[in-house]
Scaffold this motif. Sequence first.
Motif, PDB file in Angstrom:
ATOM      1  N   VAL A  32       0.823  -1.214   0.000  1.00 52.78           N
ATOM      2  CA  VAL A  32       0.000   0.000   0.000  1.00 52.78           C
ATOM      3  C   VAL A  32       0.855   1.261   0.000  1.00 52.78           C
ATOM      4  N   ALA A  33       2.149   1.111   0.262  1.00 47.09           N
ATOM      5  CA  ALA A  33       3.076   2.238   0.171  1.00 47.09           C
ATOM      6  C   ALA A  33       4.473   1.669   0.031  1.00 47.09           C
ATOM      7  N   SER A  34       5.381   2.481  -0.526  1.00 45.67           N
ATOM      8  CA  SER A  34       6.776   2.071  -0.619  1.00 45.67           C
ATOM      9  C   SER A  34       7.607   3.298  -0.915  1.00 45.67           C
ATOM     10  N   SER A  35       8.927   3.136  -0.803  1.00 42.76           N
ATOM     11  CA  SER A  35       9.803   4.272  -1.065  1.00 42.76           C
ATOM     12  C   SER A  35      10.055   4.379  -2.568  1.00 42.76           C
ATOM     13  N   PRO A  36      10.330   5.593  -3.058  1.00 39.71           N
ATOM     14  CA  PRO A  36      10.527   5.771  -4.502  1.00 39.71           C
ATOM     15  C   PRO A  36      11.563   4.816  -5.102  1.00 39.71           C
ATOM     16  N   ILE A  37      12.638   4.546  -4.375  1.00 38.20           N
ATOM     17  CA  ILE A  37      13.701   3.729  -4.979  1.00 38.20           C
ATOM     18  C   ILE A  37      13.220   2.318  -5.319  1.00 38.20           C
ATOM     19  N   VAL A  38      12.227   1.847  -4.573  1.00 36.42           N
ATOM     20  CA  VAL A  38      11.662   0.528  -4.868  1.00 36.42           C
ATOM     21  C   VAL A  38      11.126   0.508  -6.304  1.00 36.42           C
ATOM     22  N   HIS A  39      10.501   1.613  -6.679  1.00 33.09           N
ATOM     23  CA  HIS A  39       9.883   1.664  -8.009  1.00 33.09           C
ATOM     24  C   HIS A  39      10.832   2.198  -9.092  1.00 33.09           C
ATOM     25  N   TRP A  40      12.001   2.642  -8.675  1.00 32.26           N
ATOM     26  CA  TRP A  40      13.033   2.972  -9.669  1.00 32.26           C
ATOM     27  C   TRP A  40      13.821   1.717 -10.019  1.00 32.26           C
ATOM     28  N   THR A  41      13.719   0.699  -9.168  1.00 26.75           N
ATOM     29  CA  THR A  41      14.559  -0.486  -9.366  1.00 26.75           C
ATOM     30  C   THR A  41      13.705  -1.707  -9.686  1.00 26.75           C
ATOM     31  N   PHE A  42      13.577  -2.628  -8.719  1.00 31.06           N
ATOM     32  CA  PHE A  42      12.988  -3.907  -9.117  1.00 31.06           C
ATOM     33  C   PHE A  42      11.469  -3.938  -9.193  1.00 31.06           C
ATOM     34  N   GLU A  43      10.796  -2.853  -8.811  1.00 29.02           N
ATOM     35  CA  GLU A  43       9.355  -2.801  -9.077  1.00 29.02           C
ATOM     36  C   GLU A  43       9.052  -1.744 -10.130  1.00 29.02           C
ATOM     37  N   ARG A  44       9.984  -1.543 -11.031  1.00 27.46           N
ATOM     38  CA  ARG A  44       9.840  -0.581 -12.106  1.00 27.46           C
ATOM     39  C   ARG A  44       8.577  -0.878 -12.917  1.00 27.46           C
ATOM     40  N   ASN A  45       7.754   0.181 -13.122  1.00 32.09           N
ATOM     41  CA  ASN A  45       6.494   0.025 -13.874  1.00 32.09           C
ATOM     42  C   ASN A  45       5.546  -0.980 -13.238  1.00 32.09           C
ATOM     43  N   GLY A  46       5.749  -1.248 -11.966  1.00 35.57           N
ATOM     44  CA  GLY A  46       4.905  -2.228 -11.293  1.00 35.57           C
ATOM     45  C   GLY A  46       3.666  -1.608 -10.678  1.00 35.57           C
ATOM     46  N   TYR A  47       2.575  -2.320 -10.791  1.00 36.35           N
ATOM     47  CA  TYR A  47       1.307  -1.927 -10.170  1.00 36.35           C
ATOM     48  C   TYR A  47       0.770  -3.129  -9.398  1.00 36.35           C
ATOM     49  N   CYS A  48      -0.051  -2.835  -8.409  1.00 42.43           N
ATOM     50  CA  CYS A  48      -0.790  -3.897  -7.699  1.00 42.43           C
ATOM     51  C   CYS A  48       0.188  -4.971  -7.204  1.00 42.43           C
ATOM     52  N   VAL A  49       1.184  -4.547  -6.464  1.00 43.51           N
ATOM     53  CA  VAL A  49       2.232  -5.477  -6.025  1.00 43.51           C
ATOM     54  C   VAL A  49       1.759  -6.259  -4.801  1.00 43.51           C
ATOM     55  N   ARG A  50       1.780  -7.569  -4.919  1.00 43.47           N
ATOM     56  CA  ARG A  50       1.352  -8.428  -3.823  1.00 43.47           C
ATOM     57  C   ARG A  50       2.473  -9.397  -3.461  1.00 43.47           C
ATOM     58  N   ASN A  60      12.392 -22.277   6.391  1.00 42.60           N
ATOM     59  CA  ASN A  60      12.525 -20.976   5.745  1.00 42.60           C
ATOM     60  C   ASN A  60      11.160 -20.510   5.232  1.00 42.60           C
ATOM     61  N   ILE A  61      11.118 -19.249   4.842  1.00 39.23           N
ATOM     62  CA  ILE A  61       9.861 -18.665   4.377  1.00 39.23           C
ATOM     63  C   ILE A  61       9.892 -18.590   2.857  1.00 39.23           C
ATOM     64  N   SER A  62       8.867 -19.109   2.232  1.00 41.97           N
ATOM     65  CA  SER A  62       8.782 -18.985   0.780  1.00 41.97           C
ATOM     66  C   SER A  62       8.220 -17.606   0.431  1.00 41.97           C
ATOM     67  N   VAL A  63       8.705 -17.049  -0.677  1.00 34.97           N
ATOM     68  CA  VAL A  63       8.312 -15.709  -1.099  1.00 34.97           C
ATOM     69  C   VAL A  63       7.838 -15.768  -2.552  1.00 34.97           C
ATOM     70  N   THR A  64       6.662 -15.259  -2.793  1.00 36.87           N
ATOM     71  CA  THR A  64       6.190 -15.085  -4.170  1.00 36.87           C
ATOM     72  C   THR A  64       5.685 -13.657  -4.316  1.00 36.87           C
ATOM     73  N   ASN A  65       6.362 -12.880  -5.136  1.00 34.89           N
ATOM     74  CA  ASN A  65       5.928 -11.507  -5.397  1.00 34.89           C
ATOM     75  C   ASN A  65       5.283 -11.461  -6.768  1.00 34.89           C
ATOM     76  N   ILE A  66       4.132 -10.822  -6.826  1.00 37.39           N
ATOM     77  CA  ILE A  66       3.412 -10.735  -8.090  1.00 37.39           C
ATOM     78  C   ILE A  66       3.027  -9.273  -8.312  1.00 37.39           C
ATOM     79  N   MET A  67       3.100  -8.828  -9.562  1.00 36.83           N
ATOM     80  CA  MET A  67       2.686  -7.459  -9.865  1.00 36.83           C
ATOM     81  C   MET A  67       2.221  -7.381 -11.311  1.00 36.83           C
ATOM     82  N   ARG A  68       1.597  -6.272 -11.647  1.00 34.37           N
ATOM     83  CA  ARG A  68       1.211  -6.040 -13.038  1.00 34.37           C
ATOM     84  C   ARG A  68       2.120  -4.980 -13.626  1.00 34.37           C
ATOM     85  N   LYS A  69       2.471  -5.171 -14.881  1.00 37.26           N
ATOM     86  CA  LYS A  69       3.437  -4.317 -15.553  1.00 37.26           C
ATOM     87  C   LYS A  69       2.725  -3.197 -16.315  1.00 37.26           C
ATOM     88  N   GLY A  70       3.100  -1.954 -16.012  1.00 33.91           N
ATOM     89  CA  GLY A  70       2.660  -0.824 -16.828  1.00 33.91           C
ATOM     90  C   GLY A  70       1.327  -0.219 -16.449  1.00 33.91           C
TER      91      GLY A  70
END
Length: 178
Positions: A32-50, A60-70
């Motif tokens: 629901v919020a993040s720092s600008p650098i997150v979206h300058w780097t690996f969430e570039r053009n990312g929307y709806c990041v879950r 260990n903890i499994s991680v699955t990140n999903i987002m929509r591009k553009g």
Amino acid sequence: MFIIALMGAVAANLQYVQNLQVPSYLGNWHEVASSPIVHWTFERNGYCVRASYGLQADGNISVTNIMRKGSPTGQVETITGSAFAPNPNTPAQLKVQLDGTPQANYWVVAVGPIINGSYQWALVSEPSKTFMWVLARNPTEYAKLYEKDVKALVKELGFTNFVNKYVERSWEGCTPYN
Ligand SMILES: *[C@@H]1O[C@H](CO)[C@@H](O)[C@H](O)[C@H]1NC(C)=O
Ligand SMILES: *[C@@H]1O[C@H](CO)[C@@H](O)[C@H](O)[C@H]1NC(C)=O
């Protein structure tokens, strides 16, 4: 509103949650919020990041990140990986390794109340306080119940410059994930 921010010890100038209840941290999280650098780097053009966290057989903890591009209806992009706590006494100080990227620090800095067995929001960063995320179970409830207090906390912790400040990430118009 009430923040049950379980404040942690100060280490390297950034607190972390003591006694993080890992089972209550698992499941789906909406950014629901993040720092600008997150979206300058690996969430570039990312929307709806879950982010989705689960428990692996090895602890260990499994991680699955999903987002929509553009756009909020863009193509789905998924990245998987895992996280673990090098020191079992500080489960909020995690190391995360996403496939094809270097290992990175992932600290759970503060969390909201546990309702129905799940933390309702979480503030995540790393010791340099550059990369920062606010995760919520439900973006609508977050906006209604927690956003104001979390924003104030984030500011108080020093996330105030153009690289690391709080930037809202909207879930308006997001096509639901399965
Ligand atoms: C967890 O992940 C770390 C780092 O990838 C790995 O070294 C370790 O063997 C894994 N399993 C356990 C039980 O820590
Ligand atoms: C908790 O569970 C109850 C009963 O299933 C449900 O009505 C309520 O919306 C849930 N609250 C949250 C925050 O998940």
